[in-house]
Design a protein around this motif. Structure first.
Motif, PDB file in Angstrom:
ATOM      1  N   LYS A   1       7.503  15.652  -1.460  1.00 40.76           N
ATOM      2  CA  LYS A   1       8.558  14.702  -1.923  1.00 40.76           C
ATOM      3  C   LYS A   1       9.309  14.262  -0.749  1.00 40.76           C
ATOM      4  O   LYS A   1       9.938  15.004  -0.231  1.00 40.76           O
ATOM      5  CB  LYS A   1       9.411  15.193  -3.025  1.00 40.76           C
ATOM      6  CG  LYS A   1       8.578  15.204  -4.379  1.00 40.76           C
ATOM      7  CD  LYS A   1       9.573  15.698  -5.433  1.00 40.76           C
ATOM      8  CE  LYS A   1       8.848  16.002  -6.594  1.00 40.76           C
ATOM      9  NZ  LYS A   1       9.749  16.368  -7.741  1.00 40.76           N
ATOM     10  N   GLU A  18       1.696   3.462  -6.127  1.00 39.05           N
ATOM     11  CA  GLU A  18       1.383   4.784  -6.809  1.00 39.05           C
ATOM     12  C   GLU A  18       1.897   5.818  -6.270  1.00 39.05           C
ATOM     13  O   GLU A  18       1.878   7.038  -6.801  1.00 39.05           O
ATOM     14  CB  GLU A  18      -0.192   4.721  -6.647  1.00 39.05           C
ATOM     15  CG  GLU A  18      -0.966   3.874  -7.394  1.00 39.05           C
ATOM     16  CD  GLU A  18      -2.574   3.883  -7.192  1.00 39.05           C
ATOM     17  OE1 GLU A  18      -3.105   4.951  -6.840  1.00 39.05           O
ATOM     18  OE2 GLU A  18      -3.050   3.132  -7.584  1.00 39.05           O
ATOM     19  N   LYS A  19       2.519   5.802  -5.028  1.00 38.59           N
ATOM     20  CA  LYS A  19       3.284   6.917  -4.554  1.00 38.59           C
ATOM     21  C   LYS A  19       4.526   7.172  -4.872  1.00 38.59           C
ATOM     22  O   LYS A  19       5.286   8.133  -4.379  1.00 38.59           O
ATOM     23  CB  LYS A  19       3.073   7.064  -2.900  1.00 38.59           C
ATOM     24  CG  LYS A  19       1.490   7.084  -2.848  1.00 38.59           C
ATOM     25  CD  LYS A  19       1.330   6.607  -0.919  1.00 38.59           C
ATOM     26  CE  LYS A  19      -0.347   6.745  -0.963  1.00 38.59           C
ATOM     27  NZ  LYS A  19      -0.519   6.277   0.337  1.00 38.59           N
ATOM     28  N   VAL A  20       5.269   6.075  -5.274  1.00 36.59           N
ATOM     29  CA  VAL A  20       6.812   5.975  -5.732  1.00 36.59           C
ATOM     30  C   VAL A  20       6.923   6.576  -6.953  1.00 36.59           C
ATOM     31  O   VAL A  20       6.212   6.288  -8.101  1.00 36.59           O
ATOM     32  CB  VAL A  20       7.024   4.461  -5.915  1.00 36.59           C
ATOM     33  CG1 VAL A  20       8.508   4.761  -6.344  1.00 36.59           C
ATOM     34  CG2 VAL A  20       6.963   4.029  -4.481  1.00 36.59           C
ATOM     35  N   ILE A  21       7.646   7.770  -6.917  1.00 40.53           N
ATOM     36  CA  ILE A  21       7.865   8.727  -8.253  1.00 40.53           C
ATOM     37  C   ILE A  21       9.267   8.326  -8.792  1.00 40.53           C
ATOM     38  O   ILE A  21       9.611   8.758  -9.935  1.00 40.53           O
ATOM     39  CB  ILE A  21       7.870  10.028  -7.996  1.00 40.53           C
ATOM     40  CG1 ILE A  21       8.540  10.659  -7.183  1.00 40.53           C
ATOM     41  CG2 ILE A  21       6.329  10.230  -7.758  1.00 40.53           C
ATOM     42  CD1 ILE A  21       8.708  12.099  -6.913  1.00 40.53           C
ATOM     43  N   ASP A  22      10.190   7.816  -7.987  1.00 40.14           N
ATOM     44  CA  ASP A  22      11.512   7.596  -8.465  1.00 40.14           C
ATOM     45  C   ASP A  22      12.417   6.525  -7.600  1.00 40.14           C
ATOM     46  O   ASP A  22      12.056   6.492  -6.221  1.00 40.14           O
ATOM     47  CB  ASP A  22      12.400   8.985  -8.212  1.00 40.14           C
ATOM     48  CG  ASP A  22      13.701   8.796  -8.959  1.00 40.14           C
ATOM     49  OD1 ASP A  22      14.100   7.893  -9.687  1.00 40.14           O
ATOM     50  OD2 ASP A  22      14.383  10.170  -8.983  1.00 40.14           O
ATOM     51  N   ALA A  45       3.943   6.856   4.167  1.00 42.14           N
ATOM     52  CA  ALA A  45       2.840   6.974   3.104  1.00 42.14           C
ATOM     53  C   ALA A  45       1.912   6.129   3.056  1.00 42.14           C
ATOM     54  O   ALA A  45       1.049   6.266   2.423  1.00 42.14           O
ATOM     55  CB  ALA A  45       3.681   6.949   1.847  1.00 42.14           C
ATOM     56  N   ASN A  55      -1.128  13.133  -0.866  1.00 39.94           N
ATOM     57  CA  ASN A  55      -0.316  13.897  -1.657  1.00 39.94           C
ATOM     58  C   ASN A  55       1.257  13.695  -1.165  1.00 39.94           C
ATOM     59  O   ASN A  55       2.013  14.814  -1.226  1.00 39.94           O
ATOM     60  CB  ASN A  55      -0.701  15.438  -1.166  1.00 39.94           C
ATOM     61  CG  ASN A  55      -2.098  15.391  -1.593  1.00 39.94           C
ATOM     62  OD1 ASN A  55      -2.497  14.937  -2.763  1.00 39.94           O
ATOM     63  ND2 ASN A  55      -2.809  16.245  -0.989  1.00 39.94           N
ATOM     64  N   VAL A  56       1.757  12.438  -0.942  1.00 39.53           N
ATOM     65  CA  VAL A  56       3.140  12.308  -0.751  1.00 39.53           C
ATOM     66  C   VAL A  56       3.751  11.391  -1.917  1.00 39.53           C
ATOM     67  O   VAL A  56       3.115  10.884  -2.686  1.00 39.53           O
ATOM     68  CB  VAL A  56       3.584  11.623   0.593  1.00 39.53           C
ATOM     69  CG1 VAL A  56       2.954  10.090   0.552  1.00 39.53           C
ATOM     70  CG2 VAL A  56       4.890  11.534   1.016  1.00 39.53           C
ATOM     71  N   GLU A  57       4.732  12.164  -2.252  1.00 33.18           N
ATOM     72  CA  GLU A  57       5.670  11.405  -3.586  1.00 33.18           C
ATOM     73  C   GLU A  57       6.790  10.894  -2.782  1.00 33.18           C
ATOM     74  O   GLU A  57       7.793  11.714  -2.036  1.00 33.18           O
ATOM     75  CB  GLU A  57       5.686  12.544  -4.519  1.00 33.18           C
ATOM     76  CG  GLU A  57       4.614  12.922  -5.174  1.00 33.18           C
ATOM     77  CD  GLU A  57       4.851  14.224  -6.026  1.00 33.18           C
ATOM     78  OE1 GLU A  57       4.308  13.936  -7.259  1.00 33.18           O
ATOM     79  OE2 GLU A  57       5.710  14.969  -5.894  1.00 33.18           O
ATOM     80  N   LEU A  58       6.930   9.714  -3.169  1.00 29.27           N
ATOM     81  CA  LEU A  58       8.302   8.981  -2.538  1.00 29.27           C
ATOM     82  C   LEU A  58       9.410   8.764  -3.427  1.00 29.27           C
ATOM     83  O   LEU A  58       9.286   8.398  -4.786  1.00 29.27           O
ATOM     84  CB  LEU A  58       7.857   7.317  -1.889  1.00 29.27           C
ATOM     85  CG  LEU A  58       6.867   7.494  -0.809  1.00 29.27           C
ATOM     86  CD1 LEU A  58       6.404   5.824  -0.852  1.00 29.27           C
ATOM     87  CD2 LEU A  58       7.426   7.987   0.467  1.00 29.27           C
ATOM     88  N   ILE A  59      10.594   9.172  -3.137  1.00 30.22           N
ATOM     89  CA  ILE A  59      11.954   8.846  -3.814  1.00 30.22           C
ATOM     90  C   ILE A  59      12.674   7.719  -2.880  1.00 30.22           C
ATOM     91  O   ILE A  59      12.738   7.960  -1.857  1.00 30.22           O
ATOM     92  CB  ILE A  59      12.694   9.971  -4.047  1.00 30.22           C
ATOM     93  CG1 ILE A  59      11.991  11.213  -4.658  1.00 30.22           C
ATOM     94  CG2 ILE A  59      13.984   9.720  -4.491  1.00 30.22           C
ATOM     95  CD1 ILE A  59      12.471  12.613  -4.439  1.00 30.22           C
TER      96      ILE A  59
END
Length: 93
Positions: A1, A18-22, A45, A55-59
């Motif tokens: 993250k 698709e990589k933005v989680i928050d 990303a 496998n990266v998640e962006l906040i």
């Protein structure tokens, strides 16, 4: 993250959405025509050019540099930490 504290994001960018989680707005200003945050998210990303595309998640934490207060900056960092960010990017000029 990875948390990005910056100004102006295009949250629905086809290479990043698709990589933005928050998403968090610290400054209650929506900055039209300002996408520095999107550029930084792409460097991190992007599927094609990013340094960590898999496998990266962006906040994404949106701030307004013209009106941000010290307490709002602290809020941004605390939000990133509480959201589980392992890396916090601040590419401020």
């Amino acid at each position: 993250k990875v948390a990005i504290i910056d100004q102006g994001f295009q949250y629905n960018h086809p290479d990043l959405a698709e990589k933005v989680i928050d998403v968090k707005y610290i400054s209650n200003t929506i900055l039209e025509n300002e996408y520095h945050g999107t550029a930084i998210a792409g460097i991190i990303a992007s599927t094609y050019l990013g340094v960590a595309p898999n496998n990266v998640e962006l906040i994404l934490i949106n701030i307004d540099f013209d009106s941000i207060t010290e307490s709002e900056l602290i809020e941004a960092f605390n939000y990133a930490k509480d959201a589980g960010a392992k890396i916090i990017n601040c590419s401020w000029g």
